[in-house]
Design a protein around this motif. Structure first.
Motif, PDB file in Angstrom:
ATOM      1  N   ALA A  99      52.614  26.902  30.440  1.00 40.36           N
ATOM      2  CA  ALA A  99      53.008  25.569  29.984  1.00 40.36           C
ATOM      3  C   ALA A  99      53.958  24.903  30.980  1.00 40.36           C
ATOM      4  O   ALA A  99      53.852  23.703  31.247  1.00 40.36           O
ATOM      5  CB  ALA A  99      53.655  25.656  28.608  1.00 40.36           C
ATOM      6  N   LEU A 100      54.892  25.678  31.542  1.00 45.90           N
ATOM      7  CA  LEU A 100      55.816  25.130  32.536  1.00 45.90           C
ATOM      8  C   LEU A 100      55.075  24.716  33.805  1.00 45.90           C
ATOM      9  O   LEU A 100      55.373  23.659  34.395  1.00 45.90           O
ATOM     10  CB  LEU A 100      56.890  26.163  32.895  1.00 45.90           C
ATOM     11  CG  LEU A 100      58.101  26.254  31.991  1.00 45.90           C
ATOM     12  CD1 LEU A 100      58.976  27.437  32.402  1.00 45.90           C
ATOM     13  CD2 LEU A 100      58.913  24.981  32.029  1.00 45.90           C
ATOM     14  N   ALA A 101      54.126  25.535  34.260  1.00 43.54           N
ATOM     15  CA  ALA A 101      53.362  25.220  35.470  1.00 43.54           C
ATOM     16  C   ALA A 101      52.594  23.909  35.292  1.00 43.54           C
ATOM     17  O   ALA A 101      52.555  23.074  36.195  1.00 43.54           O
ATOM     18  CB  ALA A 101      52.412  26.361  35.804  1.00 43.54           C
ATOM     19  N   GLU A 102      52.014  23.737  34.109  1.00 45.17           N
ATOM     20  CA  GLU A 102      51.265  22.506  33.837  1.00 45.17           C
ATOM     21  C   GLU A 102      52.193  21.299  33.747  1.00 45.17           C
ATOM     22  O   GLU A 102      51.928  20.247  34.319  1.00 45.17           O
ATOM     23  CB  GLU A 102      50.482  22.675  32.531  1.00 45.17           C
ATOM     24  CG  GLU A 102      49.622  21.487  32.193  1.00 45.17           C
ATOM     25  CD  GLU A 102      48.881  21.698  30.896  1.00 45.17           C
ATOM     26  OE1 GLU A 102      48.746  20.715  30.156  1.00 45.17           O
ATOM     27  OE2 GLU A 102      48.457  22.828  30.621  1.00 45.17           O
ATOM     28  N   LYS A 103      53.311  21.473  33.047  1.00 46.13           N
ATOM     29  CA  LYS A 103      54.251  20.360  32.843  1.00 46.13           C
ATOM     30  C   LYS A 103      54.922  19.933  34.149  1.00 46.13           C
ATOM     31  O   LYS A 103      55.108  18.751  34.401  1.00 46.13           O
ATOM     32  CB  LYS A 103      55.309  20.792  31.832  1.00 46.13           C
ATOM     33  CG  LYS A 103      56.269  19.710  31.460  1.00 46.13           C
ATOM     34  CD  LYS A 103      56.118  19.354  30.035  1.00 46.13           C
ATOM     35  CE  LYS A 103      57.087  18.269  29.662  1.00 46.13           C
ATOM     36  NZ  LYS A 103      56.811  17.726  28.383  1.00 46.13           N
ATOM     37  N   LEU A 104      55.319  20.918  34.984  1.00 48.75           N
ATOM     38  CA  LEU A 104      56.024  20.606  36.223  1.00 48.75           C
ATOM     39  C   LEU A 104      55.084  20.397  37.405  1.00 48.75           C
ATOM     40  O   LEU A 104      55.527  19.980  38.481  1.00 48.75           O
ATOM     41  CB  LEU A 104      57.026  21.725  36.554  1.00 48.75           C
ATOM     42  CG  LEU A 104      58.126  21.961  35.527  1.00 48.75           C
ATOM     43  CD1 LEU A 104      58.979  23.159  35.917  1.00 48.75           C
ATOM     44  CD2 LEU A 104      59.000  20.720  35.372  1.00 48.75           C
ATOM     45  N   GLY A 105      53.794  20.715  37.241  1.00 48.21           N
ATOM     46  CA  GLY A 105      52.817  20.506  38.298  1.00 48.21           C
ATOM     47  C   GLY A 105      52.970  21.468  39.469  1.00 48.21           C
ATOM     48  O   GLY A 105      52.773  21.091  40.619  1.00 48.21           O
ATOM     49  N   ARG A 106      53.319  22.706  39.184  1.00 46.14           N
ATOM     50  CA  ARG A 106      53.484  23.715  40.239  1.00 46.14           C
ATOM     51  C   ARG A 106      52.498  24.855  40.012  1.00 46.14           C
ATOM     52  O   ARG A 106      52.248  25.250  38.884  1.00 46.14           O
ATOM     53  CB  ARG A 106      54.910  24.275  40.220  1.00 46.14           C
ATOM     54  CG  ARG A 106      55.951  23.219  40.475  1.00 46.14           C
ATOM     55  CD  ARG A 106      57.321  23.813  40.437  1.00 46.14           C
ATOM     56  NE  ARG A 106      58.332  22.766  40.473  1.00 46.14           N
ATOM     57  CZ  ARG A 106      59.586  22.955  40.116  1.00 46.14           C
ATOM     58  NH1 ARG A 106      59.998  24.126  39.710  1.00 46.14           N
ATOM     59  NH2 ARG A 106      60.447  21.958  40.173  1.00 46.14           N
ATOM     60  N   LYS A 107      51.982  25.391  41.109  1.00 47.02           N
ATOM     61  CA  LYS A 107      51.022  26.487  40.990  1.00 47.02           C
ATOM     62  C   LYS A 107      51.673  27.850  41.189  1.00 47.02           C
ATOM     63  O   LYS A 107      51.225  28.841  40.638  1.00 47.02           O
ATOM     64  CB  LYS A 107      49.902  26.303  42.014  1.00 47.02           C
ATOM     65  CG  LYS A 107      49.031  25.106  41.710  1.00 47.02           C
ATOM     66  CD  LYS A 107      47.925  24.960  42.703  1.00 47.02           C
ATOM     67  CE  LYS A 107      47.090  23.740  42.377  1.00 47.02           C
ATOM     68  NZ  LYS A 107      46.049  23.505  43.358  1.00 47.02           N
ATOM     69  N   ASN A 108      52.720  27.905  41.995  1.00 40.90           N
ATOM     70  CA  ASN A 108      53.381  29.171  42.299  1.00 40.90           C
ATOM     71  C   ASN A 108      54.287  29.582  41.126  1.00 40.90           C
ATOM     72  O   ASN A 108      55.251  28.888  40.828  1.00 40.90           O
ATOM     73  CB  ASN A 108      54.209  29.016  43.576  1.00 40.90           C
ATOM     74  CG  ASN A 108      54.820  30.317  44.031  1.00 40.90           C
ATOM     75  OD1 ASN A 108      54.735  31.338  43.353  1.00 40.90           O
ATOM     76  ND2 ASN A 108      55.445  30.284  45.192  1.00 40.90           N
ATOM     77  N   PRO A 109      54.019  30.708  40.462  1.00 41.10           N
ATOM     78  CA  PRO A 109      54.852  31.110  39.324  1.00 41.10           C
ATOM     79  C   PRO A 109      56.288  31.481  39.718  1.00 41.10           C
ATOM     80  O   PRO A 109      57.191  31.435  38.891  1.00 41.10           O
ATOM     81  CB  PRO A 109      54.113  32.316  38.736  1.00 41.10           C
ATOM     82  CG  PRO A 109      53.222  32.799  39.807  1.00 41.10           C
ATOM     83  CD  PRO A 109      52.909  31.630  40.677  1.00 41.10           C
ATOM     84  N   MET A 110      56.491  31.822  40.991  1.00 40.09           N
ATOM     85  CA  MET A 110      57.847  32.156  41.433  1.00 40.09           C
ATOM     86  C   MET A 110      58.708  30.903  41.594  1.00 40.09           C
ATOM     87  O   MET A 110      59.918  30.992  41.715  1.00 40.09           O
ATOM     88  CB  MET A 110      57.801  32.923  42.768  1.00 40.09           C
ATOM     89  CG  MET A 110      57.065  34.241  42.685  1.00 40.09           C
ATOM     90  SD  MET A 110      57.677  35.326  41.397  1.00 40.09           S
ATOM     91  CE  MET A 110      59.218  35.832  42.106  1.00 40.09           C
ATOM     92  N   ASN A 111      58.086  29.740  41.608  1.00 40.29           N
ATOM     93  CA  ASN A 111      58.784  28.474  41.767  1.00 40.29           C
ATOM     94  C   ASN A 111      59.141  27.850  40.417  1.00 40.29           C
ATOM     95  O   ASN A 111      59.725  26.779  40.366  1.00 40.29           O
ATOM     96  CB  ASN A 111      57.908  27.510  42.578  1.00 40.29           C
ATOM     97  CG  ASN A 111      58.674  26.332  43.101  1.00 40.29           C
ATOM     98  OD1 ASN A 111      59.897  26.305  43.050  1.00 40.29           O
ATOM     99  ND2 ASN A 111      57.957  25.340  43.591  1.00 40.29           N
TER     100      ASN A 111
END
Length: 190
Positions: A17-29
């Protein structure tokens, strides 16, 4: 040893959900919870030494970890405080204990607070860390009300890796933190 429920939820649902909301692909970011610090200042310890021991004992019960006793750095004559006197206790929770404590706080303790309408969404420090206060320790169901009769408050700080307050707020919301809703009637008009 199995993972805490909230940690599994974070890894399976919250990260996506965070990756989708923030638009980031790298989970470490993505922002994550680094630690939770629980702090109790015991002002009455100046006159009653046993109050620090009671606070430490109660904190051990509801956090699952033995706290560190904090001592006064300076002498203050007006408060009858001498350097080195015990005046508080604190504990730093990481990894599994951190997730277990957050789960108990959100699902068991906060609903026990009288007239609870959510935690203040403006208590972020500008660096993605959130601090809240509780006025009473007895909201934790692990504590026996017959044993701990004195009311003792505490500060709870959530340290995240979020770069901004909005990222940390989103992380804590997805982990179940009940923030107050903004009332549209109370909004200031510019």
């Amino acid at each position: 040893m199995s993972k805490p429920r909230l940690q599994e939820q974070y890894e399976n649902d919250v990260l996506a959900a965070l990756a989708e909301k923030l638009g980031r692909k790298n989970p470490m970011n993505l922002p994550r919870l680094r630690k939770i610090v629980v702090n109790m200042g015991v002002g009455t310890a100046v006159t009653e030494k046993k109050h620090v021991d009671e606070a430490a004992e109660s904190m051990t019960e509801f956090t699952g970890q033995r706290p560190m006793i904090c001592r006064a750095r300076k002498s203050v004559a007006a408060f009858k405080l001498r350097e080195g006197m015990p005046i508080g206790v604190k504990v730093t929770l990481r990894r599994q204990r951190m997730y277990e404590f957050l789960d108990r706080l959100v699902s068991l303790a906060l609903p026990q607070v009288r007239d609870f309408r959510g935690v203040n969404p403006k208590s972020f420090d500008g660096n993605g860390n959130y601090t809240m206060g509780l006025t009473e320790q007895m909201v934790f169901p692990e504590l026996n009300p017959d044993k701990y009769t004195r009311q003792q408050g505490m500060d709870i700080t959530f340290v995240t890796t979020g770069a901004t307050d909005d990222e940390a707020r989103e992380l804590l919301t997805l982990l179940g933190m009940p923030f107050q809703r903004e009332d549209p009637k109370k909004k200031k008009t510019a």
